[in-house]
Design a protein around this motif. Structure first.
Motif, mmCIF file in Angstrom:
data_model
loop_
_atom_site.group_PDB
_atom_site.id
_atom_site.type_symbol
_atom_site.label_atom_id
_atom_site.label_comp_id
_atom_site.label_asym_id
_atom_site.label_seq_id
_atom_site.Cartn_x
_atom_site.Cartn_y
_atom_site.Cartn_z
ATOM 1 N N GLU A 1 0.901 -0.938 0.175
ATOM 2 C CA GLU A 1 0.373 -0.239 -0.238
ATOM 3 C C GLU A 1 0.536 0.950 0.042
ATOM 4 N N LEU A 2 0.916 1.765 -0.808
ATOM 5 C CA LEU A 2 1.524 3.246 -1.105
ATOM 6 C C LEU A 2 1.534 3.990 -0.563
ATOM 7 N N ASN A 3 2.000 5.196 0.083
ATOM 8 C CA ASN A 3 1.490 6.089 0.696
ATOM 9 C C ASN A 3 1.995 7.536 -0.103
ATOM 10 N N LEU A 4 0.943 8.130 -0.023
ATOM 11 C CA LEU A 4 0.667 9.100 -2.059
ATOM 12 C C LEU A 4 1.772 10.019 -1.545
ATOM 13 N N ASP A 5 1.681 10.254 0.131
ATOM 14 C CA ASP A 5 2.054 11.322 0.433
ATOM 15 C C ASP A 5 3.660 11.725 0.579
ATOM 16 N N ASP A 6 4.373 9.781 0.381
ATOM 17 C CA ASP A 6 5.463 9.973 0.297
ATOM 18 C C ASP A 6 6.219 11.371 -0.961
ATOM 19 N N ARG A 7 7.223 12.522 -1.055
ATOM 20 C CA ARG A 7 7.849 12.714 -2.011
ATOM 21 C C ARG A 7 8.289 12.583 -2.312
ATOM 22 N N ARG A 8 8.940 11.971 -2.443
ATOM 23 C CA ARG A 8 10.067 10.950 -2.888
ATOM 24 C C ARG A 8 9.687 9.793 -4.069
ATOM 25 N N ARG A 9 7.756 9.483 -4.265
ATOM 26 C CA ARG A 9 7.866 8.917 -5.031
ATOM 27 C C ARG A 9 7.115 9.806 -6.461
ATOM 28 N N THR A 10 8.288 9.325 -7.510
ATOM 29 C CA THR A 10 7.661 10.625 -8.163
ATOM 30 C C THR A 10 7.100 10.006 -9.694
ATOM 31 N N SER A 11 7.271 8.252 -9.788
ATOM 32 C CA SER A 11 7.042 7.953 -10.646
ATOM 33 C C SER A 11 5.595 7.151 -10.579
ATOM 34 N N PRO A 12 4.845 7.884 -11.814
ATOM 35 C CA PRO A 12 3.096 6.351 -11.833
ATOM 36 C C PRO A 12 3.201 5.096 -11.619
ATOM 37 N N VAL A 13 2.456 4.268 -10.732
ATOM 38 C CA VAL A 13 2.858 3.227 -10.740
ATOM 39 C C VAL A 13 2.488 2.263 -11.782
ATOM 40 N N GLU A 14 1.935 2.956 -13.006
ATOM 41 C CA GLU A 14 2.094 1.898 -14.143
ATOM 42 C C GLU A 14 3.619 1.451 -14.906
ATOM 43 N N ASP A 15 4.038 3.350 -14.659
ATOM 44 C CA ASP A 15 5.069 4.102 -15.531
ATOM 45 C C ASP A 15 6.679 2.258 -14.866
ATOM 46 N N VAL A 16 6.381 2.429 -13.565
ATOM 47 C CA VAL A 16 7.641 1.850 -12.148
ATOM 48 C C VAL A 16 7.122 -0.327 -12.718
ATOM 49 N N LEU A 17 5.836 -0.297 -13.007
ATOM 50 C CA LEU A 17 4.887 -1.913 -13.055
ATOM 51 C C LEU A 17 5.721 -2.265 -14.700
ATOM 52 N N ARG A 18 5.935 -1.797 -15.860
ATOM 53 C CA ARG A 18 6.254 -2.224 -17.109
ATOM 54 C C ARG A 18 7.897 -1.910 -16.745
ATOM 55 N N PHE A 19 8.818 -1.062 -15.890
ATOM 56 C CA PHE A 19 10.093 -1.448 -15.590
ATOM 57 C C PHE A 19 9.956 -2.919 -15.346
ATOM 58 N N GLU A 20 9.268 -2.599 -13.940
ATOM 59 C CA GLU A 20 9.187 -3.964 -13.431
ATOM 60 C C GLU A 20 9.659 -5.361 -14.268
ATOM 61 N N ARG A 21 8.870 -5.021 -15.133
ATOM 62 C CA ARG A 21 8.138 -5.906 -15.649
ATOM 63 C C ARG A 21 9.150 -6.264 -17.175
ATOM 64 N N ALA A 22 9.740 -5.179 -17.396
ATOM 65 C CA ALA A 22 10.883 -5.040 -18.332
ATOM 66 C C ALA A 22 12.660 -6.148 -17.775
ATOM 67 N N ALA A 23 12.691 -5.529 -16.279
ATOM 68 C CA ALA A 23 13.138 -5.754 -15.570
ATOM 69 C C ALA A 23 13.468 -7.238 -14.902
ATOM 70 N N PHE A 24 12.338 -7.794 -14.816
ATOM 71 C CA PHE A 24 12.418 -9.287 -14.325
ATOM 72 C C PHE A 24 12.387 -10.089 -15.568
ATOM 73 N N ALA A 25 11.622 -9.922 -17.115
ATOM 74 C CA ALA A 25 11.896 -10.815 -18.181
ATOM 75 C C ALA A 25 13.087 -10.931 -18.320
ATOM 76 N N ALA A 26 14.085 -9.822 -18.712
ATOM 77 C CA ALA A 26 15.484 -10.189 -18.624
ATOM 78 C C ALA A 26 16.432 -11.080 -17.794
ATOM 79 N N GLY A 27 15.760 -11.309 -16.551
ATOM 80 C CA GLY A 27 16.207 -12.025 -15.663
ATOM 81 C C GLY A 27 16.999 -11.731 -14.604
ATOM 82 N N ILE A 28 16.368 -10.341 -14.216
ATOM 83 C CA ILE A 28 17.406 -9.501 -12.931
ATOM 84 C C ILE A 28 16.854 -10.821 -11.447
ATOM 85 N N PRO A 29 17.282 -10.429 -10.578
ATOM 86 C CA PRO A 29 16.649 -11.560 -9.534
ATOM 87 C C PRO A 29 16.033 -11.263 -8.768
ATOM 88 N N MET A 30 14.502 -10.735 -8.803
ATOM 89 C CA MET A 30 13.731 -9.669 -8.091
ATOM 90 C C MET A 30 11.992 -10.817 -7.632
#
Length: 309
Positions: free
Chosen positions: A38-67
């Motif tokens: 559950e993301l705290n949307l008041d955390d000013r450090r989180r600047t990227s939309p979750v959809e973009d983060v998920l797309r990046f994660e899926r690319a990293a997972f598909a590339a074999g990054i241990p995660m």
């Protein structure tokens, strides 16, 4: 977020200890076990939309990054398959572990993932005198130390605003530290991708390598571990940027921003339903008002010891 796509629950969601900004739960269903963040949307450090983060994660997972396998995202939720491993303590890791982290960073930076970086970097906050006054007035346990270091925090803001970032900017995790790693059979697993985005390469390498090479303070930094991250990065196909203070400005800037964010939470003295518990916020503030001046004072020493071979 509707979690019905994860299967039929076999028990209630259970909150997991930890989390410096967000809250994580374990959900067991007939289709397996999942980490629901559950993301705290008041955390000013989180600047990227979750959809973009998920797309990046899926690319990293598909590339074999241990995660953990990324499953889905909602407006304020990220879901991953649950992974089992050992927590990585805040202590110098082995050189082999550090080398593999360097390789992982090189592989991440080589991914070709579309990314619309709309982030506008704001000037570093300079309201430290006012925060110290409020801390004293409300009797915060760390008020005296914050007051003693107000000028240092203003000097840190100057560094953040004026330090030259030589580039290149890379798309990466941006937050690989011991508390965002697991060890599985002695090898790293990278967690907590919600801060993913672009960052100056020197800042990414410096903050990652330093956090893996030290203990809770800065008295026992192991240069060989720091350099093992860089050796792994080169072995993975990466090119090292020139040495300079930019290697550490991201760590000190991120830490100061996170400390300030928790100061504001402590000053309200209200236990909120999202983000860290109030006791954890006080712990983060105590660590920051003590550790940040120490790190700032050691920057020339660290640059000499770690970046000049």
């Amino acid at each position: 977020m509707d979690l019905s796509h994860l299967g039929t629950p076999v028990g209630p969601m259970v909150r997991v200890d930890g989390g410096f900004a967000h809250r994580t739960y374990r959900l067991d269903t007939d289709r397996g076990s999942f980490a629901v963040k559950e993301l705290n949307l008041d955390d000013r450090r989180r600047t990227s939309p979750v959809e973009d983060v998920l797309r990046f994660e899926r690319a990293a997972f598909a590339a074999g990054i241990p995660m953990p396998e990324p499953i889905s995202a909602g407006p304020r939720t990220l879901v991953h398959r649950w992974v089992v491993g050992e927590r990585v303590p805040e202590a110098p890791v082995s050189r082999a572990f550090a080398f593999e982290i360097g390789e992982i960073l090189a592989r991440l930076h080589a991914l070709d993932v579309p990314w619309d970086d709309m982030t506008v970097e704001e000037p570093a906050p300079r309201d430290w005198p006012e925060l110290a006054e409020r801390a004293v007035a409300t009797g915060q346990p760390w008020a005296g130390e914050l007051t003693d270091h107000v000028e240092t925090f203003l000097a840190i803001a100057d560094l953040i605003d004026t330090c030259e970032r030589p580039g290149p900017a890379v798309l990466s995790h941006r937050d690989i530290h011991p508390w965002n790693l697991l060890a599985r059979e002695g090898r790293p697993v990278v967690l907590d991708w919600e801060l993913s985005g672009t960052l100056d390469l020197s800042a990414e390498l410096g903050s990652t390598a330093l956090s893996l090479a030290k203990g809770p303070g800065f008295d026992d930094v192991e240069p060989d571990v720091f350099r093992s991250v860089l050796d792994g990065y080169v072995a993975g196909g990466g090119t090292l940027p020139a040495s300079g203070p930019s290697w550490f400005v991201s760590m000190i800037g991120g830490w100061s921003g996170h400390t300030r964010w928790n100061i504001l939470r402590c000053l309200t003295d209200v236990e909120t339903g999202t983000g860290p518990d109030l006791a954890l916020s006080h712990e983060v503030v105590r660590d920051g008002v003590h550790g940040l001046p120490d790190l700032f004072g050691r920057l020339p020493e660290l640059e000499t010891a770690l970046l000049r071979r």
